[in-house]
Design a protein around this motif. Structure first.
Motif, PDB file in Angstrom:
ATOM      1  N   ILE A 151      23.808   4.893   2.232  1.00 55.01           N
ATOM      2  CA  ILE A 151      22.391   4.657   1.341  1.00 55.01           C
ATOM      3  C   ILE A 151      21.600   3.672   2.007  1.00 55.01           C
ATOM      4  CG2 ILE A 151      21.078   4.217  -0.698  1.00 55.01           C
ATOM      5  CD1 ILE A 151      23.865   4.893  -2.279  1.00 55.01           C
ATOM      6  N   GLN A 152      20.467   4.031   2.494  1.00 59.99           N
ATOM      7  CA  GLN A 152      19.333   3.104   3.077  1.00 59.99           C
ATOM      8  C   GLN A 152      18.468   2.518   1.921  1.00 59.99           C
ATOM      9  OE1 GLN A 152      18.935   3.407   6.442  1.00 59.99           O
ATOM     10  NE2 GLN A 152      20.327   4.723   6.691  1.00 59.99           N
ATOM     11  N   ASP A 153      18.332   0.975   2.191  1.00 63.40           N
ATOM     12  CA  ASP A 153      17.815   0.281   1.120  1.00 63.40           C
ATOM     13  C   ASP A 153      16.403   0.809   0.851  1.00 63.40           C
ATOM     14  OD1 ASP A 153      19.632  -1.722   0.951  1.00 63.40           O
ATOM     15  OD2 ASP A 153      18.619  -3.368   1.973  1.00 63.40           O
ATOM     16  N   GLU A 154      15.591   1.516   1.440  1.00 59.42           N
ATOM     17  CA  GLU A 154      14.422   2.240   1.365  1.00 59.42           C
ATOM     18  C   GLU A 154      14.393   3.109   0.244  1.00 59.42           C
ATOM     19  OE1 GLU A 154      10.716   4.560   3.593  1.00 59.42           O
ATOM     20  OE2 GLU A 154      12.549   3.825   4.787  1.00 59.42           O
ATOM     21  N   PHE A 155      15.618   3.688   0.042  1.00 52.78           N
ATOM     22  CA  PHE A 155      15.987   4.746  -0.870  1.00 52.78           C
ATOM     23  C   PHE A 155      15.992   3.991  -2.342  1.00 52.78           C
ATOM     24  CE2 PHE A 155      18.415   8.983  -0.033  1.00 52.78           C
ATOM     25  CZ  PHE A 155      17.412   9.560  -0.689  1.00 52.78           C
ATOM     26  N   PHE A 156      16.317   2.788  -2.293  1.00 55.57           N
ATOM     27  CA  PHE A 156      16.207   2.320  -3.869  1.00 55.57           C
ATOM     28  C   PHE A 156      14.874   2.174  -4.340  1.00 55.57           C
ATOM     29  CE2 PHE A 156      20.238   0.488  -2.280  1.00 55.57           C
ATOM     30  CZ  PHE A 156      21.025   1.083  -3.298  1.00 55.57           C
ATOM     31  N   GLU A 157      13.857   2.321  -3.340  1.00 59.99           N
ATOM     32  CA  GLU A 157      12.226   1.931  -3.762  1.00 59.99           C
ATOM     33  C   GLU A 157      11.432   3.309  -3.660  1.00 59.99           C
ATOM     34  OE1 GLU A 157      11.117  -1.126  -0.976  1.00 59.99           O
ATOM     35  OE2 GLU A 157      12.963  -2.455  -1.522  1.00 59.99           O
ATOM     36  N   THR A 158      11.853   4.091  -2.827  1.00 58.16           N
ATOM     37  CA  THR A 158      10.992   5.453  -2.744  1.00 58.16           C
ATOM     38  C   THR A 158      11.810   6.560  -2.700  1.00 58.16           C
ATOM     39  OG1 THR A 158       9.395   6.418  -1.503  1.00 58.16           O
ATOM     40  CG2 THR A 158      10.608   4.715  -0.462  1.00 58.16           C
ATOM     41  N   MET A 159      11.529   7.706  -2.889  1.00 55.01           N
ATOM     42  CA  MET A 159      12.226   8.928  -2.667  1.00 55.01           C
ATOM     43  C   MET A 159      11.779   9.615  -1.245  1.00 55.01           C
ATOM     44  SD  MET A 159      14.446   9.498  -4.979  1.00 55.01           S
ATOM     45  CE  MET A 159      14.645  11.203  -5.081  1.00 55.01           C
ATOM     46  N   SER A 160      10.927   8.941  -0.449  1.00 61.20           N
ATOM     47  CA  SER A 160      10.554   9.511   0.697  1.00 61.20           C
ATOM     48  C   SER A 160      11.631  10.094   1.773  1.00 61.20           C
ATOM     49  CB  SER A 160       9.715   8.573   1.484  1.00 61.20           C
ATOM     50  OG  SER A 160      10.069   7.181   1.911  1.00 61.20           O
ATOM     51  N   LEU A 161      12.813   9.294   1.401  1.00 64.92           N
ATOM     52  CA  LEU A 161      13.893   9.681   2.195  1.00 64.92           C
ATOM     53  C   LEU A 161      14.663  11.037   1.706  1.00 64.92           C
ATOM     54  CD1 LEU A 161      15.477   6.109   3.159  1.00 64.92           C
ATOM     55  CD2 LEU A 161      14.289   7.641   4.232  1.00 64.92           C
TER      56      LEU A 161
END
Length: 164
Positions: A70-80
């Motif tokens: 899990i990339q950290d960005e995934f905790f903030e946005t669903m862009s991934l």
């Protein structure tokens, strides 16, 4: 007898979800309402609540990826989020503290895993803190060691459950 019902979240329940999250996680780690709103709008089929006597007591939610962690960005946005991806990542498993240690989180996890199997995913991914590694192992998750995640400034461990 208390009957736990697990079902998909409804948009009008996001305030309640946000309150439970804020109760279960430190502020630096807790997702705000706008993040839950995006998760719901992008991937509602991966967002379940536990309802007991018409009260939401917990939830589990996630997104889909082809990554193995899990990339950290995934905790903030669903862009991934990749709708047809191989792996489903759990962003959070929350049960309100007054309902913990009664097996409700276990029921949410089992429901999420069954849903992932029905969706033909290969793995379920999660990150957790050290004290929860043994808890997740009971479901068959394998600990891959310390994660690269720096979400909320905490130390996390990568775990995965192979479904196929």
């Amino acid at each position: 007898m208390n009957n736990l019902k697990i079902r998909n979240v409804l948009p009008e329940e996001l305030d309640c979800i946000t309150e439970i999250e804020a109760t279960c996680f430190p502020a630096a780690e807790a997702a705000p309402k706008n993040v839950f709103k995006e998760r719901f709008s992008v991937f509602p089929e991966g967002f379940f609540v536990a309802e007991l006597n018409n009260e939401i007591i917990g939830f589990i939610n996630g997104g889909v990826t082809n990554e193995n962690h899990i990339q950290d960005e995934f905790f903030e946005t669903m862009s991934l989020h990749i709708p047809n991806g191989d792996n489903i990542a759990i962003f959070g498993l929350d049960v309100h503290p007054k309902y913990q240690k009664r097996g409700y989180a276990k029921q949410l996890m089992k429901h999420f895993i069954e849903s992932a199997k029905k969706s033909d995913r290969k793995n379920v991914l999660l990150t957790c803190k050290n004290h929860l590694i043994e808890y997740y192992k009971q479901f068959g998750y394998i600990n891959e060691g310390v994660s690269e995640s720096i979400h909320g400034g905490a130390e996390w461990y990568d775990m995965y459950l192979e479904l196929k």
